[in-house]
Design a protein around this motif. Structure first.
Motif, PDB file in Angstrom:
ATOM      1  N   SER A   1       2.363   5.587-103.607  1.00  0.00           N
ATOM      2  CA  SER A   1       3.665   6.025-104.104  1.00  0.00           C
ATOM      3  C   SER A   1       4.659   6.022-102.956  1.00  0.00           C
ATOM      4  O   SER A   1       4.350   6.467-101.852  1.00  0.00           O
ATOM      5  CB  SER A   1       3.573   7.426-104.709  1.00  0.00           C
ATOM      6  OG  SER A   1       4.872   7.934-104.983  1.00  0.00           O
ATOM      7  N   LEU A   2       5.842   5.506-103.218  1.00  0.00           N
ATOM      8  CA  LEU A   2       6.882   5.510-102.186  1.00  0.00           C
ATOM      9  C   LEU A   2       7.362   6.917-101.898  1.00  0.00           C
ATOM     10  O   LEU A   2       7.830   7.211-100.806  1.00  0.00           O
ATOM     11  CB  LEU A   2       8.061   4.638-102.640  1.00  0.00           C
ATOM     12  CG  LEU A   2       7.763   3.139-102.809  1.00  0.00           C
ATOM     13  CD1 LEU A   2       9.001   2.415-103.306  1.00  0.00           C
ATOM     14  CD2 LEU A   2       7.284   2.533-101.507  1.00  0.00           C
ATOM     15  N   GLU A   3       7.250   7.813-102.873  1.00  0.00           N
ATOM     16  CA  GLU A   3       7.682   9.194-102.684  1.00  0.00           C
ATOM     17  C   GLU A   3       6.834   9.894-101.631  1.00  0.00           C
ATOM     18  O   GLU A   3       7.283  10.821-100.970  1.00  0.00           O
ATOM     19  CB  GLU A   3       7.576   9.955-104.011  1.00  0.00           C
ATOM     20  CG  GLU A   3       8.430   9.394-105.138  1.00  0.00           C
ATOM     21  CD  GLU A   3       9.905   9.642-104.917  1.00  0.00           C
ATOM     22  OE1 GLU A   3      10.220  10.542-104.114  1.00  0.00           O
ATOM     23  OE2 GLU A   3      10.730   8.941-105.515  1.00  0.00           O
ATOM     24  N   LYS A   4       5.573   9.436-101.472  1.00  0.00           N
ATOM     25  CA  LYS A   4       4.661  10.077-100.522  1.00  0.00           C
ATOM     26  C   LYS A   4       4.676   9.415 -99.147  1.00  0.00           C
ATOM     27  O   LYS A   4       4.022   9.883 -98.226  1.00  0.00           O
ATOM     28  CB  LYS A   4       3.233  10.047-101.076  1.00  0.00           C
ATOM     29  CG  LYS A   4       3.052  10.800-102.388  1.00  0.00           C
ATOM     30  CD  LYS A   4       1.631  10.672-102.880  1.00  0.00           C
ATOM     31  CE  LYS A   4       1.450  11.390-104.218  1.00  0.00           C
ATOM     32  NZ  LYS A   4       0.059  11.248-104.726  1.00  0.00           N
ATOM     33  N   SER A   5       5.389   8.316 -99.021  1.00  0.00           N
ATOM     34  CA  SER A   5       5.358   7.581 -97.751  1.00  0.00           C
ATOM     35  C   SER A   5       6.175   8.283 -96.690  1.00  0.00           C
ATOM     36  O   SER A   5       7.164   8.950 -96.960  1.00  0.00           O
ATOM     37  CB  SER A   5       5.906   6.164 -97.951  1.00  0.00           C
ATOM     38  OG  SER A   5       7.305   6.200 -98.157  1.00  0.00           O
ATOM     39  N   LYS A   6       5.733   8.115 -95.446  1.00  0.00           N
ATOM     40  CA  LYS A   6       6.426   8.753 -94.322  1.00  0.00           C
ATOM     41  C   LYS A   6       7.831   8.172 -94.169  1.00  0.00           C
ATOM     42  O   LYS A   6       8.773   8.881 -93.828  1.00  0.00           O
ATOM     43  CB  LYS A   6       5.629   8.538 -93.034  1.00  0.00           C
ATOM     44  CG  LYS A   6       4.257   9.204 -93.038  1.00  0.00           C
ATOM     45  CD  LYS A   6       3.536   8.927 -91.743  1.00  0.00           C
ATOM     46  CE  LYS A   6       2.146   9.575 -91.744  1.00  0.00           C
ATOM     47  NZ  LYS A   6       1.394   9.280 -90.490  1.00  0.00           N
TER      48      LYS A   6
ATOM     49  N   ARG B   1       2.016 -12.905-103.796  1.00  0.00           N
ATOM     50  CA  ARG B   1       1.278 -13.200-102.564  1.00  0.00           C
ATOM     51  C   ARG B   1       1.101 -11.972-101.672  1.00  0.00           C
ATOM     52  O   ARG B   1       0.501 -12.056-100.606  1.00  0.00           O
ATOM     53  CB  ARG B   1       1.991 -14.310-101.784  1.00  0.00           C
ATOM     54  CG  ARG B   1       1.899 -15.677-102.442  1.00  0.00           C
ATOM     55  CD  ARG B   1       2.672 -16.715-101.659  1.00  0.00           C
ATOM     56  NE  ARG B   1       4.106 -16.483-101.743  1.00  0.00           N
ATOM     57  CZ  ARG B   1       5.008 -17.181-101.040  1.00  0.00           C
ATOM     58  NH1 ARG B   1       4.608 -18.120-100.201  1.00  0.00           N
ATOM     59  NH2 ARG B   1       6.300 -16.937-101.177  1.00  0.00           N
ATOM     60  N   LEU B   2       1.639 -10.818-102.071  1.00  0.00           N
ATOM     61  CA  LEU B   2       1.486  -9.596-101.289  1.00  0.00           C
ATOM     62  C   LEU B   2       0.599  -8.610-102.037  1.00  0.00           C
ATOM     63  O   LEU B   2       0.738  -8.425-103.244  1.00  0.00           O
ATOM     64  CB  LEU B   2       2.854  -8.955-101.017  1.00  0.00           C
ATOM     65  CG  LEU B   2       3.779  -9.694-100.052  1.00  0.00           C
ATOM     66  CD1 LEU B   2       5.106  -8.937 -99.907  1.00  0.00           C
ATOM     67  CD2 LEU B   2       3.133  -9.872 -98.684  1.00  0.00           C
ATOM     68  N   ASP B   3      -0.303  -7.980-101.287  1.00  0.00           N
ATOM     69  CA  ASP B   3      -1.211  -6.984-101.865  1.00  0.00           C
ATOM     70  C   ASP B   3      -0.554  -5.608-101.776  1.00  0.00           C
ATOM     71  O   ASP B   3      -0.352  -5.072-100.682  1.00  0.00           O
ATOM     72  CB  ASP B   3      -2.539  -7.002-101.113  1.00  0.00           C
ATOM     73  CG  ASP B   3      -3.540  -6.011-101.682  1.00  0.00           C
ATOM     74  OD1 ASP B   3      -3.286  -5.497-102.796  1.00  0.00           O
ATOM     75  OD2 ASP B   3      -4.555  -5.746-101.019  1.00  0.00           O
ATOM     76  N   LEU B   4      -0.217  -5.026-102.935  1.00  0.00           N
ATOM     77  CA  LEU B   4       0.485  -3.745-102.971  1.00  0.00           C
ATOM     78  C   LEU B   4      -0.441  -2.583-103.298  1.00  0.00           C
ATOM     79  O   LEU B   4       0.022  -1.456-103.478  1.00  0.00           O
ATOM     80  CB  LEU B   4       1.616  -3.798-104.008  1.00  0.00           C
ATOM     81  CG  LEU B   4       2.598  -4.974-103.892  1.00  0.00           C
ATOM     82  CD1 LEU B   4       3.631  -4.907-105.001  1.00  0.00           C
ATOM     83  CD2 LEU B   4       3.266  -4.985-102.536  1.00  0.00           C
ATOM     84  N   THR B   5      -1.747  -2.861-103.350  1.00  0.00           N
ATOM     85  CA  THR B   5      -2.677  -1.796-103.743  1.00  0.00           C
ATOM     86  C   THR B   5      -2.775  -0.695-102.699  1.00  0.00           C
ATOM     87  O   THR B   5      -3.214   0.411-102.999  1.00  0.00           O
ATOM     88  CB  THR B   5      -4.079  -2.395-103.992  1.00  0.00           C
ATOM     89  OG1 THR B   5      -4.516  -3.080-102.789  1.00  0.00           O
ATOM     90  CG2 THR B   5      -4.054  -3.380-105.153  1.00  0.00           C
ATOM     91  N   GLY B   6      -2.339  -0.991-101.469  1.00  0.00           N
ATOM     92  CA  GLY B   6      -2.427   0.020-100.415  1.00  0.00           C
ATOM     93  C   GLY B   6      -1.341   1.067-100.487  1.00  0.00           C
ATOM     94  O   GLY B   6      -1.377   2.072 -99.774  1.00  0.00           O
ATOM     95  N   ILE B   7      -0.335   0.851-101.339  1.00  0.00           N
ATOM     96  CA  ILE B   7       0.770   1.805-101.468  1.00  0.00           C
ATOM     97  C   ILE B   7       0.581   2.575-102.764  1.00  0.00           C
ATOM     98  O   ILE B   7       0.658   2.009-103.858  1.00  0.00           O
ATOM     99  CB  ILE B   7       2.134   1.086-101.485  1.00  0.00           C
ATOM    100  CG1 ILE B   7       2.274   0.161-100.277  1.00  0.00           C
ATOM    101  CG2 ILE B   7       3.267   2.106-101.480  1.00  0.00           C
ATOM    102  CD1 ILE B   7       3.570  -0.617-100.269  1.00  0.00           C
TER     103      ILE B   7
END
Length: 213
Positions: free
Chosen positions: A175-180, A167-173
């Motif tokens: 890579s976690l390595e690149k996240s702030k 039920r969650l759209d994960l296409t906006g992420i």
């Protein structure tokens, strides 16, 4: 010589023999008025002997319950609270239901499930995307701690899809390595390690100077 084995059994040993004897003496008083007066005095004395009970909620009620237990459930007085029965006190508490996580994901914890439900209820937008990213990052940290090994983002995304029942759209992420969020957490850890190392270096230099002197 009188032995404890010859005396009346202590129904609540934590109150001691003196209070037990006072309760037994109270039961022998001929009038209800006398018993009522002595019961109030005994309850006050019990409170003085066990001051820690005063920090508990409804401690007066608890003291009167204890008084009735000390009297072996046989005390004809006017109590400000209803006396318990043997059956009520002997009844076992209901078994607590512990939260269950789906499949083999127990190491993520209940808080992750709560965050996932919160994210599902939010409307699509930047705030929801940020929350999903926070959830994924926390899942990755929990996974690495529990399994003692590095986990790829694909595994986290797959677990998050399963826990949210897709039920969650994960296409906006990407890579976690690149996240702030991921990097800010790592930077804090690195800064802390650097500070600890600098402190050790200063202490070592100070010890070396003292040795030279």
């Amino acid at each position: 010589m009188e032995y404890n084995t010859d005396r009346t059994q202590l129904h609540m040993p934590e109150y001691g023999r003196i209070i037990q004897q006072l309760v037994e003496r109270c039961k022998e008083l001929p009038t209800k008025e006398e018993r009522n007066e002595m019961c109030h005095a005994i309850v006050d004395f019990m409170g003085q002997r066990n001051p820690q009970l005063r920090d508990e909620e409804n401690y007066k009620h608890k003291l009167w319950d204890h008084l009735f237990i000390l009297a072996d459930y046989d005390l004809d007085v006017d109590s400000p609270y209803p006396f318990p029965t043997k059956e009520e006190l002997a009844e076992k508490p209901k078994r607590m239901e512990y939260p269950k996580l789906q499949g083999d994901f127990k190491f993520y914890g209940k808080s992750i499930l709560q965050l996932i439900e919160l994210a599902i209820q939010q409307e699509d937008g930047e705030e929801k995307g940020a929350l999903i990213e926070v959830i994924a990052n926390n899942m990755k940290k929990s996974y690495n701690i529990y399994n003692k090994e590095h986990v790829t983002d694909d595994v986290i995304f797959r677990h998050l899809k399963e826990l949210s029942e897709d039920r969650l759209d994960l296409t906006g992420i990407d890579s976690l390595e690149k996240s702030k969020i991921y990097h800010s957490g790592n930077n804090r850890n690195k800064n802390q390690k650097n500070q600890n190392q600098n402190t050790k270096n200063r202490q070592r230099n100070h010890q070396n100077k003292n040795r030279r002197k």
